[in-house]
Design an enzyme around this catalytic site. Sequence first.
Site, mmCIF file in Angstrom:
data_model
loop_
_atom_site.group_PDB
_atom_site.id
_atom_site.type_symbol
_atom_site.label_atom_id
_atom_site.label_comp_id
_atom_site.label_asym_id
_atom_site.label_seq_id
_atom_site.Cartn_x
_atom_site.Cartn_y
_atom_site.Cartn_z
ATOM 1 N N LYS A 29 39.999 42.149 33.632
ATOM 2 C CA LYS A 29 41.197 42.163 34.626
ATOM 3 C C LYS A 29 41.362 43.497 34.700
ATOM 4 O O LYS A 29 41.489 44.138 33.546
ATOM 5 C CB LYS A 29 42.157 41.048 34.381
ATOM 6 C CG LYS A 29 42.971 41.346 32.940
ATOM 7 C CD LYS A 29 44.204 42.112 33.057
ATOM 8 C CE LYS A 29 44.789 42.727 31.952
ATOM 9 N NZ LYS A 29 45.621 43.977 31.707
ATOM 10 N N PRO B 104 35.574 47.001 27.660
ATOM 11 C CA PRO B 104 35.795 47.909 26.538
ATOM 12 C C PRO B 104 36.931 47.352 25.641
ATOM 13 O O PRO B 104 37.802 46.483 25.870
ATOM 14 C CB PRO B 104 36.419 49.032 27.257
ATOM 15 C CG PRO B 104 36.581 48.854 28.568
ATOM 16 C CD PRO B 104 35.804 47.639 28.967
ATOM 17 N N GLY C 166 40.966 48.604 25.865
ATOM 18 C CA GLY C 166 40.777 49.213 27.148
ATOM 19 C C GLY C 166 41.854 49.118 28.228
ATOM 20 O O GLY C 166 41.872 49.481 29.292
ATOM 21 N N GLY D 59 40.100 42.664 27.147
ATOM 22 C CA GLY D 59 38.613 42.033 26.596
ATOM 23 C C GLY D 59 38.619 41.161 25.670
ATOM 24 O O GLY D 59 37.827 40.435 25.418
ATOM 25 N N SER E 3 41.080 39.000 25.110
ATOM 26 C CA SER E 3 41.399 37.656 25.695
ATOM 27 C C SER E 3 40.159 36.919 26.479
ATOM 28 O O SER E 3 40.166 35.964 26.568
ATOM 29 C CB SER E 3 42.677 37.939 26.885
ATOM 30 O OG SER E 3 43.886 38.575 26.038
ATOM 31 N N ALA E 4 39.420 37.797 27.141
ATOM 32 C CA ALA E 4 38.436 37.409 27.916
ATOM 33 C C ALA E 4 37.446 36.631 26.938
ATOM 34 O O ALA E 4 36.914 35.531 27.102
ATOM 35 C CB ALA E 4 37.427 38.392 28.489
ATOM 36 N N ASP F 255 47.148 37.272 28.221
ATOM 37 C CA ASP F 255 46.165 37.341 29.180
ATOM 38 C C ASP F 255 44.897 36.246 29.137
ATOM 39 O O ASP F 255 44.316 36.116 29.998
ATOM 40 C CB ASP F 255 45.410 38.573 28.964
ATOM 41 C CG ASP F 255 46.546 39.973 29.302
ATOM 42 O OD1 ASP F 255 47.419 39.667 30.034
ATOM 43 O OD2 ASP F 255 45.992 40.829 28.926
HETATM 44 O O1 C5P Z 1 49.899 38.369 23.959
HETATM 45 P P1 C5P Z 1 49.287 39.688 23.273
HETATM 46 O O2 C5P Z 1 48.451 39.386 21.976
HETATM 47 O O3 C5P Z 1 48.014 40.153 24.166
HETATM 48 O O4 C5P Z 1 50.291 40.970 23.089
HETATM 49 C C1 C5P Z 1 49.801 42.001 22.406
HETATM 50 C C2 C5P Z 1 51.045 42.493 22.042
HETATM 51 O O5 C5P Z 1 51.393 43.351 23.261
HETATM 52 C C3 C5P Z 1 52.454 41.933 21.559
HETATM 53 O O6 C5P Z 1 52.433 41.815 20.201
HETATM 54 C C4 C5P Z 1 53.427 42.786 22.138
HETATM 55 O O7 C5P Z 1 53.655 43.936 21.386
HETATM 56 C C5 C5P Z 1 52.971 43.241 23.559
HETATM 57 N N1 C5P Z 1 53.107 42.678 24.561
HETATM 58 C C6 C5P Z 1 54.582 42.633 25.020
HETATM 59 N N2 C5P Z 1 54.693 41.826 26.339
HETATM 60 C C7 C5P Z 1 54.021 41.035 26.819
HETATM 61 C C8 C5P Z 1 52.641 41.032 26.199
HETATM 62 C C9 C5P Z 1 52.450 41.863 25.546
HETATM 63 O O8 C5P Z 1 55.386 43.185 24.645
HETATM 64 N N3 C5P Z 1 54.375 40.409 27.907
#
Ligand code: C5P
Length: 308
Positions: free
Chosen positions: A17, A105, A108, A112, A114-115, A147
């Site tokens: 994405k 990547p 990146g 990736g 999450s995919a 994501d």
């Molecule tokens: O949800 P995900 O595991 O992808 O998030 C990784 C990190 O990115 C979280 O631990 C947080 O530090 C940050 N994040 C955030 N706000 C979001 C999504 C992610 O602060 N809406």
Amino acid sequence: MVHGVPETIVRVRVPAKINLALGVGPVGDDGFHPLATVFHAISLYDEIIAEPALPGRFLVETTGVPASADLDGDDHLSVRAAKTLAQAYGDTSLGVALSVRKAIPVAGGMAGGSADAAGALVACAELWNLDVSPDDLAEIGATLGSDVPFGLLGGTAVGTGRGERLAPALTRGSYHWVIAFAWGGLSTPEVYARFDRLAADQDIVHPEVPPDVLTALAAGDARALGAALSNDLQAAALDLRPELRATLEAGLELGAVGAVVSGSGPTCAFLAADESAAIDLSTALPQSAACSGVRRVTGPVPGARLVG
Ligand code: C5P
């Protein structure tokens, strides 16, 4: 073949994405930032292959990127996805051997990881023949990463909450993009932390999706969309990786109608006016920008789907 387990192979293709708009609000008590974003799935895919394994065995092997303990261990998001799905819907006789063929990547800014989780959910649901709806999968996905639900849905969608609450956006036509990969990745939490630091003395308001992005998408107007691209994390990504500024400028000088850092970066996305402009841009950009490679892609494309 695993003794006593029918030989079945399930293949799933899942897209990267980019964010056409990424509005970020003040960090909440849970450590997450409220988002108002427009996700856009592009034709750059990871492939997830799921094969039977002995009960209780959850294995993963990653190809397409340099070997790393993070990518092949139990912490791999695809393994966590498979285990979470098995716990929620399955029984103790479930197991899976996953192969992840990466083109997206790592670190990146293109979701990736999450995919791969989204792909593993779809692949395992099929392999294990589970009665699980797309909404159920999205709910499990949201527990794995913000994501992941979009990796399942694909297309172009407005994302709110942490990015996991989705509503498909009205779009017309297909867009031609050139993606510039950077050397090395950026840690998403680090980019958000830099965002917080840069925003410390500012009044950060609750984010909203800019209407001009949605208007451009509904009209299928590439030039208007290019002018409307926005990313509140871009300043933080550029602060951490100043050389990306020159990459963005090079793409615009070479005729891109819009340029933006993808999510938390460091990948940069350039919108071309049409296919032939994208071909020209993808040929010229590697000579002008310090990137590790470029890829010409289109969007929107569907989310995680079975292949074959
Ligand atoms: O949800 P995900 O595991 O992808 O998030 C990784 C990190 O990115 C979280 O631990 C947080 O530090 C940050 N994040 C955030 N706000 C979001 C999504 C992610 O602060 N809406």
